[in-house]
Scaffold this active site. Structure first.
Site, short mmCIF file in Angstrom:
data_model
loop_
_atom_site.label_atom_id
_atom_site.label_comp_id
_atom_site.label_asym_id
_atom_site.label_seq_id
_atom_site.Cartn_x
_atom_site.Cartn_y
_atom_site.Cartn_z
N GLU A 27 0.85 -1.19 0.00
CA GLU A 27 0.00 0.00 0.00
C GLU A 27 0.89 1.25 0.00
O GLU A 27 2.01 1.22 0.53
CB GLU A 27 -0.87 -0.04 1.27
CG GLU A 27 -1.75 1.18 1.44
CD GLU A 27 -2.84 0.98 2.48
OE1 GLU A 27 -2.86 -0.06 3.18
OE2 GLU A 27 -3.70 1.88 2.60
N ASN A 72 -6.72 1.37 2.81
CA ASN A 72 -7.44 2.62 3.06
C ASN A 72 -7.00 3.72 2.09
O ASN A 72 -7.80 4.58 1.73
CB ASN A 72 -7.19 3.08 4.50
CG ASN A 72 -7.73 2.10 5.53
OD1 ASN A 72 -8.58 1.27 5.22
ND2 ASN A 72 -7.25 2.19 6.75
N ASN A 172 -12.30 -1.00 -0.85
CA ASN A 172 -11.60 -1.58 0.29
C ASN A 172 -12.36 -1.26 1.58
O ASN A 172 -12.70 -0.09 1.82
CB ASN A 172 -10.19 -0.97 0.38
CG ASN A 172 -9.45 -1.42 1.63
OD1 ASN A 172 -9.05 -2.58 1.72
ND2 ASN A 172 -9.26 -0.53 2.59
N GLU A 173 -12.62 -2.28 2.37
CA GLU A 173 -13.21 -2.10 3.72
C GLU A 173 -14.30 -1.04 3.73
O GLU A 173 -14.29 -0.14 4.59
CB GLU A 173 -12.11 -1.81 4.74
CG GLU A 173 -11.16 -2.96 4.91
CD GLU A 173 -10.18 -2.83 6.08
OE1 GLU A 173 -10.10 -1.75 6.70
OE2 GLU A 173 -9.50 -3.83 6.38
N TYR A 244 -6.86 -8.99 11.30
CA TYR A 244 -5.54 -8.90 11.92
C TYR A 244 -5.69 -9.44 13.33
O TYR A 244 -6.58 -9.00 14.07
CB TYR A 244 -5.06 -7.44 11.96
CG TYR A 244 -4.82 -6.88 10.57
CD1 TYR A 244 -3.62 -7.12 9.91
CD2 TYR A 244 -5.80 -6.14 9.92
CE1 TYR A 244 -3.40 -6.62 8.64
CE2 TYR A 244 -5.58 -5.63 8.64
CZ TYR A 244 -4.38 -5.88 8.00
OH TYR A 244 -4.15 -5.38 6.72
N GLU A 292 -6.60 -9.41 3.20
CA GLU A 292 -5.69 -8.81 4.20
C GLU A 292 -5.68 -9.72 5.41
O GLU A 292 -6.73 -9.94 6.02
CB GLU A 292 -6.13 -7.40 4.62
CG GLU A 292 -5.86 -6.34 3.58
CD GLU A 292 -6.15 -4.93 4.08
OE1 GLU A 292 -5.93 -4.66 5.27
OE2 GLU A 292 -6.59 -4.11 3.25
N GLN A 349 1.33 -6.72 5.31
CA GLN A 349 1.70 -6.35 3.96
C GLN A 349 3.06 -6.99 3.67
O GLN A 349 3.40 -7.96 4.34
CB GLN A 349 1.73 -4.84 3.84
CG GLN A 349 0.34 -4.23 4.11
CD GLN A 349 0.19 -2.77 3.71
OE1 GLN A 349 1.04 -2.18 3.06
NE2 GLN A 349 -0.91 -2.16 4.12
O1 AHR Z 1 -3.02 -2.98 6.04
C1 AHR Z 1 -3.22 -1.81 6.76
C2 AHR Z 1 -4.67 -1.33 6.69
O2 AHR Z 1 -5.49 -2.25 7.35
C3 AHR Z 1 -5.27 -1.23 5.31
O3 AHR Z 1 -5.00 -0.03 4.69
C4 AHR Z 1 -6.74 -1.36 5.59
O4 AHR Z 1 -7.44 -1.92 4.53
C5 AHR Z 1 -6.79 -2.20 6.85
O5 AHR Z 1 -7.64 -1.65 7.80
#
Ligand code: AHR
Length: 505
Positions: A27, A72, A172-173, A244, A292, A349
């Site tokens: 990103e 994001n 995205n999200e 995450y 992700e 990432q």
């Molecule tokens: O990977 C970091 C961030 O985590 C990304 O930009 C977003 O999509 C997620 O919330």
């Protein structure tokens, strides 16, 4: 000593593992692009300004695809700012990470970078501040051969051949209130469906992912999935999930059990997909893209506390411990064990930002974090057929979980080479775990299984790697044995393991 048993048979197949399960993500965030992959003037930079040593580390991971440009970041990005002569590109504020974006790397440079990394580019379109037309313009620029406004513009920018981008994420999200242009499920579902249809008219070969929930704790999960799919079911190929894992309580037993939430998240998302399939009487089975995933908790919300509008500030530079690598391993194993429905995944990432590969600000050699190794092993040895194994493990209870198995494992069979790879994590921080497995079903009767190579990553829970100090590295273990068709190995406390067995049949 605690003992776990895996029962397995090559006839009990779950699914072939697609190479796309080992994708990753870069990103425009922190030092991922600038001072990460792109450092013109660096002694190891190639003609395009990309670091050759970073590329080597990426190639080592054999990442088949890289998601770009966010995250994001994508939800406020104008792709046009990143193409054409570099000196004419504007510096813009990026609201998502409160940073300055120079646009010196844009999609043509990144496409070249992906080529050098032997990876496909997976593009996220901005459905936050933009819509159907801009997504189509971008697709026209990337994939049409020429003879139209944007495809000719690409050619004029020196990219004669179309990029032929196959995988596209529709935003995205979009369920997250933090997302620029956040939408309700109804709003997003309609927009994603219309964007998908319009994009397919331009290029019917594209494979499209609609944005699912940002994590299983979103109050809108799983109704978000159901509503979005009501609108998009026949127009998309994948529904995404993001998660995450973190150590929110500081309780090690709880942290090590976190991947159980990933397992549940996938099952629930699958249920939502299948509910909509049934409702629509559709023949199509929706597949998931876990685009992700990682461990991330120490540097969360960091952008709120740093001076804004810096250029490539050191954001989200999570230092991964041994405990983090073990949790990371359990998450990877969970993805493998859902390979029947999870057909793509992106480790979020890849460089500097919550990443396996690190560079130091302003230069210095590349170095590898603890999580590099489980990912490498999965990518190298996990591309086979996941077996429906039954694991019988001693269990523990933690503050938030009951019956947490000490052993988390996935078994991947390579029919062509007759190799069986067992990925295993021992969740116990203080005791080794004996792992037994009857290999008689792999042919050769009692003689099945000729040799076992045992690779293990282990160490103190809080150990970390650093520049020039890679203490966490896999070691070749002695002691794993296949005798009379029985595998026996000992998994060190808090360890990630791969058992590579050349079977008899
Ligand atoms: O990977 C970091 C961030 O985590 C990304 O930009 C977003 O999509 C997620 O919330």
């Amino acid at each position: 000593m605690r003992e776990a048993i895996i029962h397995l048979d090559p006839a009990y197949r779950l699914a072939d593992v697609p190479k796309e399960l080992f994708g990753s993500f870069i990103e425009h965030l922190g030092r991922a692009v600038y001072d990460g992959i792109y450092c013109p003037g660096h002694p190891w930079a190639d003609g395009q300004g990309f670091r050759r040593d970073v590329l080597d580390a990426i190639r080592q991971l054999q990442v088949p695809l890289i998601r770009y440009p966010g995250g994001n970041f994508a939800s406020g990005y104008r792709w046009e700012n990143g193409v054409g002569p570099k000196e004419k590109r504007p510096v813009r504020p990026d609201g998502a990470w409160r940073s300055r974006e120079s646009n010196q790397v844009g999609l043509n440079e990144f496409a070249g970078f992906c080529q050098s990394a032997d990876a496909e580019l997976m593009m996220t379109v901005n459905l936050g501040t933009r819509g159907v037309q801009e997504a189509c313009d971008l697709l026209e620029y990337c994939n049409l051969p020429g003879g139209t406004y944007f495809s000719d513009m690409r050619i004029s920018h020196g990219a004669e051949k179309p990029h032929g981008i196959k995988y596209w994420c529709l935003g995205n999200e979009m369920d997250g209130p933090w997302q620029t242009g956040h939408k309700t499920a109804e709003e997003y579902g309609r927009l994603a469906a219309e964007t998908a249809r319009a994009m397919r008219k331009l290029d019917p070969s594209v494979r499209l992912t609609a944005a699912g929930s940002s994590n299983p704790y979103m109050p809108t999960f799983p109704q978000w999935e159901a509503t979005v799919l009501e609108h998009t079911y026949e127009d998309i190929d994948f529904l995404s999930l993001h998660q995450y894992l973190g150590n929110s309580t500081g309780d090690m037993g709880d942290f090590l059990a976190q991947s159980l939430t990933t397992d549940r998240f996938i099952n629930d998302a699958v249920a939502a997909c299948d509910f909509v399939q049934a409702k629509k009487r559709s023949k199509k089975r929706m597949m998931l893209s876990f685009d992700e995933w990682n461990v991330w908790y120490k540097t969360m919300d960091q952008e709120q506390h740093i001076q804004p509008w810096q250029f490539a500030p050191p954001l989200l530079e999570e230092r991964y411990t041994m405990a983090d690598a073990a949790v990371f391993g359990t998450m990877l194993i969970t993805l493998l064990n859902h390979a029947d429905r999870v057909k793509m995944a992106c480790l979020a990432q890849l460089v500097n930002v919550i990443a396996p590969i690190m560079t130091e600000p302003g230069g210095g050699p590349v170095w590898r974090q603890s999580i590099f190794w489980p990912f490498l092993h999965g990518s190298l040895y996990g591309r086979g057929t996941v077996l429906r194994a039954v694991a019988d493990s001693p269990k523990y209870d933690s503050a938030s979980f009951t019956d947490v198995p000490y052993l988390e494992s996935a078994c991947v069979w390579h029919e062509d080479t007759k190799e069986l790879d067992i990925f295993a994590v021992n969740r116990s921080a203080d005791e080794p775990l004996v792992l037994d497995c009857d290999l008689a079903a792999f042919g050769g009767g009692k003689a099945a299984g000729k040799a076992a190579e045992h690779l293990a990553l282990y160490g103190p829970a809080e150990a970390v790697n650093g520049p020039g100090r890679e203490v966490l590295k896999p070691r070749v273990m002695s002691g794993a044995e296949v005798k009379d068709g029985q595998l026996e190995a000992q998994l060190p406390p808090l360890s990630w393991n791969v058992l590579r067995i050349q079977t008899g049949g």
